[in-house]
Motif scaffolding. Structure first.
Motif, PDB file in Angstrom:
ATOM      1  N   LEU A 342       3.329  -3.331   5.690  1.00 53.49           N
ATOM      2  CA  LEU A 342       2.060  -2.842   6.232  1.00 53.49           C
ATOM      3  C   LEU A 342       0.874  -3.630   5.681  1.00 53.49           C
ATOM      4  O   LEU A 342      -0.093  -3.898   6.397  1.00 53.49           O
ATOM      5  CB  LEU A 342       1.878  -1.356   5.902  1.00 53.49           C
ATOM      6  CG  LEU A 342       2.601  -0.330   6.764  1.00 53.49           C
ATOM      7  CD1 LEU A 342       2.325   1.063   6.221  1.00 53.49           C
ATOM      8  CD2 LEU A 342       2.166  -0.439   8.226  1.00 53.49           C
ATOM      9  N   THR A 343       0.937  -3.977   4.409  1.00 48.74           N
ATOM     10  CA  THR A 343      -0.194  -4.628   3.744  1.00 48.74           C
ATOM     11  C   THR A 343      -0.111  -6.150   3.776  1.00 48.74           C
ATOM     12  O   THR A 343      -0.932  -6.834   3.154  1.00 48.74           O
ATOM     13  CB  THR A 343      -0.280  -4.165   2.275  1.00 48.74           C
ATOM     14  OG1 THR A 343       0.947  -4.483   1.605  1.00 48.74           O
ATOM     15  CG2 THR A 343      -0.537  -2.657   2.184  1.00 48.74           C
ATOM     16  N   GLY A 344       0.878  -6.689   4.491  1.00 44.68           N
ATOM     17  CA  GLY A 344       1.011  -8.139   4.553  1.00 44.68           C
ATOM     18  C   GLY A 344       1.374  -8.755   3.223  1.00 44.68           C
ATOM     19  O   GLY A 344       0.954  -9.863   2.897  1.00 44.68           O
ATOM     20  N   THR A 345       2.153  -8.019   2.433  1.00 43.13           N
ATOM     21  CA  THR A 345       2.528  -8.456   1.087  1.00 43.13           C
ATOM     22  C   THR A 345       3.943  -9.010   1.081  1.00 43.13           C
ATOM     23  O   THR A 345       4.891  -8.309   1.454  1.00 43.13           O
ATOM     24  CB  THR A 345       2.428  -7.277   0.098  1.00 43.13           C
ATOM     25  OG1 THR A 345       1.079  -6.787   0.090  1.00 43.13           O
ATOM     26  CG2 THR A 345       2.824  -7.704  -1.299  1.00 43.13           C
ATOM     27  N   LYS A 346       4.090 -10.230   0.645  1.00 41.04           N
ATOM     28  CA  LYS A 346       5.409 -10.844   0.576  1.00 41.04           C
ATOM     29  C   LYS A 346       6.168 -10.316  -0.626  1.00 41.04           C
ATOM     30  O   LYS A 346       5.633 -10.239  -1.737  1.00 41.04           O
ATOM     31  CB  LYS A 346       5.288 -12.360   0.486  1.00 41.04           C
ATOM     32  CG  LYS A 346       6.623 -13.083   0.499  1.00 41.04           C
ATOM     33  CD  LYS A 346       6.451 -14.591   0.509  1.00 41.04           C
ATOM     34  CE  LYS A 346       7.788 -15.301   0.559  1.00 41.04           C
ATOM     35  NZ  LYS A 346       7.636 -16.781   0.595  1.00 41.04           N
TER      36      LYS A 346
END
Length: 449
Positions: A342-346
């Motif tokens: 959701l947060t675009g966190t890899k």
């Protein structure tokens, strides 16, 4: 057909968006509340209008599960690991001032990853994962920039959580809340953090460990105003009221379309807290809760449906399908990859997880369904089991329950071909899940985790 790489990217990462486009996440993690307590799940004993509103305006997961007591389920939430992988099968005795902690350096958290991605991170409520007095940096090391949590142990004694609460705010005990109800103070803190993030134009991740409706059952502020006795129904109704405050603030701040609000319980309802007013009548037990589907008996500390089946609601952006219900099985470990996507966190390749992202389902699309969920406690409390939505198999005792007529569960008849086939399949899964053993890399093939 989607390629392996496409599926992996969908689970592990989301294309990094601009700061203005990155959504906020507010997780409300309620303490000791099973699915049957909410009207939107068919519950008949309590009043939950604001949680019903979340379901009516958002998404309800009908089959979400955790392990049936706080420390095991909370460590699974933060690490994305099944209980037998992370090893915390008992309640960490912070209430006695233990030196033991949950090692979030050895087992990374979703918050650590999301904070490194530029998010403001905050946490509230029960931090039962270390004795803060002895490990003052534990919360920060877990990935949170700021906190307002119940300091369970202080100066050699257990403290209170509701009235005269001992709340540690960024390293200092609050001295200005002696006459206030602890859960009210925590909601004020969450609202302040949301306002600060909006003013700074920064995305936020807030884990709000709502302390209600956990024992001890005491008077709420509403009980005192109305001069009525305390009770679990009033506790749950007040918790629901606090959820309503948070939803209203998200609306007021104008951030609803960029803020995912997720409500989930940490385990089932603590059975002794509810005294059934119909007890004594035929078929009515002392602590029975009632739903439109039938009677719920049991709860927290029990490796059955009543102990592990929790509410999971998602509300906020237009992408969340309004008034929808998802019947996919969900394990609490699935929230780690969900929040990261959701947060675009890899998620670094060095981190392997037992969860799978729910982002497709959050947006009304088919996800990668799991074939079972996993629960575990200490062997003396039942050990470990798998639940495939119909049958529940215990590793240690090899006992199997037939759950095809929930909320009732009974011993499975292994002469039934369906039951026998389920037992064989789940025994095969147990063979792949070894405590503290190697974990398969994401993504799992459908039904393979």
């Amino acid at each position: 057909m989607q390629s392996f790489l496409t599926i992996a990217c969908g689970i592990l990462t989301c294309l990094t968006a601009s700061a203005a486009e990155r959504p906020n996440v507010l997780l409300i993690f309620a303490d000791d509340i099973g699915y049957e307590a909410l009207n939107c799940y068919g519950g008949l004993d309590f009043e939950t209008p604001h949680l019903n509103r979340m379901a009516e305006q958002g998404l309800r997961f009908s089959r979400a599960y955790t392990s049936p007591v706080c420390t095991p389920s909370r460590v699974s939430l933060h690490t994305g690991l099944y209980v037998t992988r992370h090893g915390h099968v008992n309640v960490l005795p912070v209430h006695t001032g233990t030196d033991k902690t949950v090692d979030f350096q050895r087992m990374p958290t979703f918050t650590q990853q999301i904070r490194a991605n530029g998010y403001r991170t905050s946490v509230t409520g029960k931090w039962q994962l270390a004795t803060i007095e002895k490990h003052p940096d534990h919360i920060r090391n877990a990935g949170f920039d700021s906190w307002c949590v119940w300091q369970i142990w202080n100066q050699g004694a257990k403290t209170d959580r509701h009235w005269n609460a001992t709340l540690n705010h960024d390293g200092a005990i609050r001295k200005d809340i002696a006459d206030r109800f602890g859960p009210d103070v925590l909601v004020d803190y969450v609202i302040a953090k949301m306002r600060e993030a909006k003013t700074a134009d920064k995305p936020f991740l807030i884990v709000h460990n709502e302390m209600l409706p956990h024992w001890p059952i005491v008077e709420t502020p509403d009980d005192r105003k109305l001069n009525r006795e305390a009770g679990l129904p009033h506790f749950i109704h007040y918790m629901d009221k606090l959820v309503g405050r948070l939803l209203d603030e998200v609306e007021t701040l104008g951030i609803r379309d960029t803020t995912y609000v997720i409500f989930i319980g940490d385990n089932g309802t603590w059975e002794p807290d509810f005294l059934n007013p119909n007890a004594g009548q035929p078929g009515e037990k002392e602590h029975t809760r009632h739903t439109t589907a039938g009677k719920v008996n049991g709860g927290k500390f029990m490796l059955n449906d009543a102990g592990s089946h929790v509410p999971l609601l998602v509300w906020g952006p237009h992408a969340v399908p309004v008034g929808s219900v998802c019947h996919d099985l969900v394990d609490v470990v699935d929230l780690f990859p969900t929040f990261c996507e959701l947060t675009g966190t890899k998620i670094p390749q060095s981190i392997t997880l037992d969860g799978r992202s729910l982002v497709p389902q959050l947006h009304g699309k088919p996800g990668i369904p799991r074939a079972w969920v996993h629960h575990a406690l200490h062997e003396k409390q039942g050990g470990e089991n798998l639940f495939d939505g119909q049958f529940r198999l215990f590793r240690q005792s090899e006992k199997m329950l037939d759950a095809r007529a929930l909320p009732s569960e009974k011993s499975a008849d292994l002469s039934d071909p369906e039951a026998a086939a389920a037992k064989a399949k789940l025994e095969g899964v147990f063979g792949k899940i070894r405590p503290n053993g190697p974990r398969p890399p994401l993504p799992f093939p459908s039904g393979g985790n």
